[in-house]
Design a protein around this motif. Structure first.
Motif, PDB file in Angstrom:
ATOM      1  N   THR A  44      71.436  74.937  50.652  1.00 43.33           N
ATOM      2  CA  THR A  44      71.155  74.618  52.055  1.00 43.33           C
ATOM      3  C   THR A  44      70.023  75.514  52.544  1.00 43.33           C
ATOM      4  OG1 THR A  44      72.640  76.272  53.003  1.00 43.33           O
ATOM      5  CG2 THR A  44      73.609  74.132  52.430  1.00 43.33           C
ATOM      6  N   ALA A  45      69.634  75.328  53.783  1.00 40.66           N
ATOM      7  CA  ALA A  45      68.596  76.166  54.387  1.00 40.66           C
ATOM      8  C   ALA A  45      69.016  77.632  54.406  1.00 40.66           C
ATOM      9  CB  ALA A  45      68.285  75.682  55.795  1.00 40.66           C
ATOM     10  N   ALA A  46      70.316  77.899  54.404  1.00 40.41           N
ATOM     11  CA  ALA A  46      70.801  79.283  54.386  1.00 40.41           C
ATOM     12  C   ALA A  46      70.446  79.995  53.081  1.00 40.41           C
ATOM     13  CB  ALA A  46      72.302  79.313  54.602  1.00 40.41           C
ATOM     14  N   ASP A  47      70.099  79.236  52.043  1.00 41.25           N
ATOM     15  CA  ASP A  47      69.752  79.826  50.751  1.00 41.25           C
ATOM     16  C   ASP A  47      68.273  80.176  50.620  1.00 41.25           C
ATOM     17  OD1 ASP A  47      72.349  79.636  49.476  1.00 41.25           O
ATOM     18  OD2 ASP A  47      72.038  77.469  49.553  1.00 41.25           O
ATOM     19  N   GLN A  48      67.506  79.951  51.688  1.00 42.13           N
ATOM     20  CA  GLN A  48      66.081  80.276  51.636  1.00 42.13           C
ATOM     21  C   GLN A  48      65.712  81.197  52.789  1.00 42.13           C
ATOM     22  OE1 GLN A  48      64.091  76.519  51.755  1.00 42.13           O
ATOM     23  NE2 GLN A  48      64.557  76.138  53.873  1.00 42.13           N
ATOM     24  N   SER A  49      64.656  81.972  52.597  1.00 47.44           N
ATOM     25  CA  SER A  49      64.252  82.932  53.617  1.00 47.44           C
ATOM     26  C   SER A  49      62.787  83.291  53.417  1.00 47.44           C
ATOM     27  CB  SER A  49      65.102  84.200  53.494  1.00 47.44           C
ATOM     28  OG  SER A  49      64.728  85.159  54.447  1.00 47.44           O
ATOM     29  N   SER A  50      62.122  83.646  54.504  1.00 43.00           N
ATOM     30  CA  SER A  50      60.765  84.178  54.374  1.00 43.00           C
ATOM     31  C   SER A  50      60.877  85.674  54.141  1.00 43.00           C
ATOM     32  CB  SER A  50      59.945  83.883  55.629  1.00 43.00           C
ATOM     33  OG  SER A  50      60.547  84.475  56.758  1.00 43.00           O
ATOM     34  N   LEU A  51      59.813  86.244  53.631  1.00 43.14           N
ATOM     35  CA  LEU A  51      59.806  87.653  53.262  1.00 43.14           C
ATOM     36  C   LEU A  51      58.462  88.239  53.629  1.00 43.14           C
ATOM     37  CD1 LEU A  51      60.904  90.089  51.512  1.00 43.14           C
ATOM     38  CD2 LEU A  51      59.763  88.994  49.590  1.00 43.14           C
ATOM     39  N   SER A  52      58.458  89.392  54.272  1.00 43.92           N
ATOM     40  CA  SER A  52      57.201  90.091  54.514  1.00 43.92           C
ATOM     41  C   SER A  52      57.449  91.596  54.470  1.00 43.92           C
ATOM     42  CB  SER A  52      56.578  89.699  55.857  1.00 43.92           C
ATOM     43  OG  SER A  52      57.399  90.099  56.919  1.00 43.92           O
ATOM     44  N   VAL A  53      56.468  92.303  53.955  1.00 45.20           N
ATOM     45  CA  VAL A  53      56.527  93.754  53.838  1.00 45.20           C
ATOM     46  C   VAL A  53      55.171  94.285  54.288  1.00 45.20           C
ATOM     47  CG1 VAL A  53      56.759  95.697  52.243  1.00 45.20           C
ATOM     48  CG2 VAL A  53      58.083  93.613  51.857  1.00 45.20           C
ATOM     49  N   LYS A  54      55.180  95.325  55.092  1.00 41.76           N
ATOM     50  CA  LYS A  54      53.899  95.926  55.479  1.00 41.76           C
ATOM     51  C   LYS A  54      53.909  97.408  55.100  1.00 41.76           C
ATOM     52  CE  LYS A  54      55.061  97.134  60.248  1.00 41.76           C
ATOM     53  NZ  LYS A  54      54.667  97.035  61.637  1.00 41.76           N
ATOM     54  N   VAL A  55      52.717  97.920  54.807  1.00 36.52           N
ATOM     55  CA  VAL A  55      52.534  99.327  54.482  1.00 36.52           C
ATOM     56  C   VAL A  55      51.592  99.893  55.527  1.00 36.52           C
ATOM     57  CG1 VAL A  55      51.708 100.965  52.756  1.00 36.52           C
ATOM     58  CG2 VAL A  55      52.828  98.841  52.028  1.00 36.52           C
TER      59      VAL A  55
ATOM     60  N   LEU B  25      47.707  99.515  59.632  1.00 36.67           N
ATOM     61  CA  LEU B  25      48.080  98.674  58.503  1.00 36.67           C
ATOM     62  C   LEU B  25      47.214  98.976  57.291  1.00 36.67           C
ATOM     63  CD1 LEU B  25      49.860  96.273  57.572  1.00 36.67           C
ATOM     64  CD2 LEU B  25      48.005  94.779  58.305  1.00 36.67           C
ATOM     65  N   LEU B  26      47.857  99.295  56.178  1.00 36.36           N
ATOM     66  CA  LEU B  26      47.150  99.551  54.922  1.00 36.36           C
ATOM     67  C   LEU B  26      47.208  98.349  53.991  1.00 36.36           C
ATOM     68  CD1 LEU B  26      48.390 103.167  54.135  1.00 36.36           C
ATOM     69  CD2 LEU B  26      46.212 102.473  55.166  1.00 36.36           C
ATOM     70  N   GLY B  27      48.270  97.587  54.073  1.00 42.62           N
ATOM     71  CA  GLY B  27      48.432  96.428  53.203  1.00 42.62           C
ATOM     72  C   GLY B  27      49.809  95.838  53.380  1.00 42.62           C
ATOM     73  N   GLY B  28      50.126  94.865  52.561  1.00 45.50           N
ATOM     74  CA  GLY B  28      51.441  94.246  52.634  1.00 45.50           C
ATOM     75  C   GLY B  28      51.495  92.998  51.789  1.00 45.50           C
ATOM     76  N   LEU B  29      52.588  92.279  51.927  1.00 42.32           N
ATOM     77  CA  LEU B  29      52.739  91.034  51.212  1.00 42.32           C
ATOM     78  C   LEU B  29      53.612  90.098  52.010  1.00 42.32           C
ATOM     79  CD1 LEU B  29      55.233  90.016  48.995  1.00 42.32           C
ATOM     80  CD2 LEU B  29      55.174  92.444  48.646  1.00 42.32           C
ATOM     81  N   SER B  30      53.426  88.807  51.783  1.00 37.47           N
ATOM     82  CA  SER B  30      54.291  87.810  52.406  1.00 37.47           C
ATOM     83  C   SER B  30      54.661  86.790  51.352  1.00 37.47           C
ATOM     84  CB  SER B  30      53.600  87.125  53.590  1.00 37.47           C
ATOM     85  OG  SER B  30      52.501  86.358  53.149  1.00 37.47           O
ATOM     86  N   GLY B  31      55.789  86.159  51.541  1.00 38.00           N
ATOM     87  CA  GLY B  31      56.259  85.169  50.587  1.00 38.00           C
ATOM     88  C   GLY B  31      57.566  84.557  51.045  1.00 38.00           C
ATOM     89  N   TRP B  32      58.346  84.084  50.087  1.00 41.27           N
ATOM     90  CA  TRP B  32      59.623  83.455  50.409  1.00 41.27           C
ATOM     91  C   TRP B  32      60.585  83.614  49.253  1.00 41.27           C
ATOM     92  CZ3 TRP B  32      60.478  79.890  46.682  1.00 41.27           C
ATOM     93  CH2 TRP B  32      59.399  79.265  46.103  1.00 41.27           C
ATOM     94  N   THR B  33      61.840  83.422  49.561  1.00 40.34           N
ATOM     95  CA  THR B  33      62.878  83.410  48.537  1.00 40.34           C
ATOM     96  C   THR B  33      63.659  82.115  48.665  1.00 40.34           C
ATOM     97  OG1 THR B  33      64.570  84.472  49.909  1.00 40.34           O
ATOM     98  CG2 THR B  33      63.132  85.916  48.659  1.00 40.34           C
ATOM     99  N   TRP B  34      64.165  81.639  47.554  1.00 43.82           N
ATOM    100  CA  TRP B  34      65.034  80.457  47.550  1.00 43.82           C
ATOM    101  C   TRP B  34      66.027  80.656  46.426  1.00 43.82           C
ATOM    102  CZ3 TRP B  34      65.264  76.068  44.059  1.00 43.82           C
ATOM    103  CH2 TRP B  34      66.089  75.042  44.522  1.00 43.82           C
ATOM    104  N   VAL B  35      67.284  80.811  46.786  1.00 46.47           N
ATOM    105  CA  VAL B  35      68.362  81.132  45.867  1.00 46.47           C
ATOM    106  C   VAL B  35      67.941  82.403  45.123  1.00 46.47           C
ATOM    107  CG1 VAL B  35      69.977  80.226  44.174  1.00 46.47           C
ATOM    108  CG2 VAL B  35      68.848  78.650  45.726  1.00 46.47           C
ATOM    109  N   ALA B  36      67.654  82.355  43.840  1.00 46.30           N
ATOM    110  CA  ALA B  36      67.244  83.551  43.090  1.00 46.30           C
ATOM    111  C   ALA B  36      65.745  83.560  42.794  1.00 46.30           C
ATOM    112  CB  ALA B  36      68.031  83.648  41.794  1.00 46.30           C
TER     113      ALA B  36
END
Length: 70
Positions: free
Chosen positions: A32-43, A50-61
């Protein structure tokens, strides 16, 4: 919500594709939608700049990196 004219902004195309994939993938995988999430990290430095970072997503594993900055 985006309408469906002949010329769509990129964000609307991405949203329509994601919705279509969800409609197929959720039933096929039992997730379901509960098994997915966005992801972001900043340094940042000590001053909070801001020095850098990353963005992405997760879905299940599964994890996907969309962008990795400086």
């Amino acid at each position: 919500m985006c309408s469906w004219p002949l010329e769509l902004p990129a964000a609307c195309v991405a949203a329509a594709l994601a919705q279509g994939l969800d409609e197929v993938n959720f039933p096929a995988t039992g997730t379901t939608a509960a098994d997915q999430s966005s992801l972001s990290v900043k340094v940042v430095d000590d001053a909070g700049e801001l020095l850098g970072g990353l963005s992405g997503w997760t879905w299940v594993a599964v994890r996907h990196r969309d962008a990795l900055g400086p």
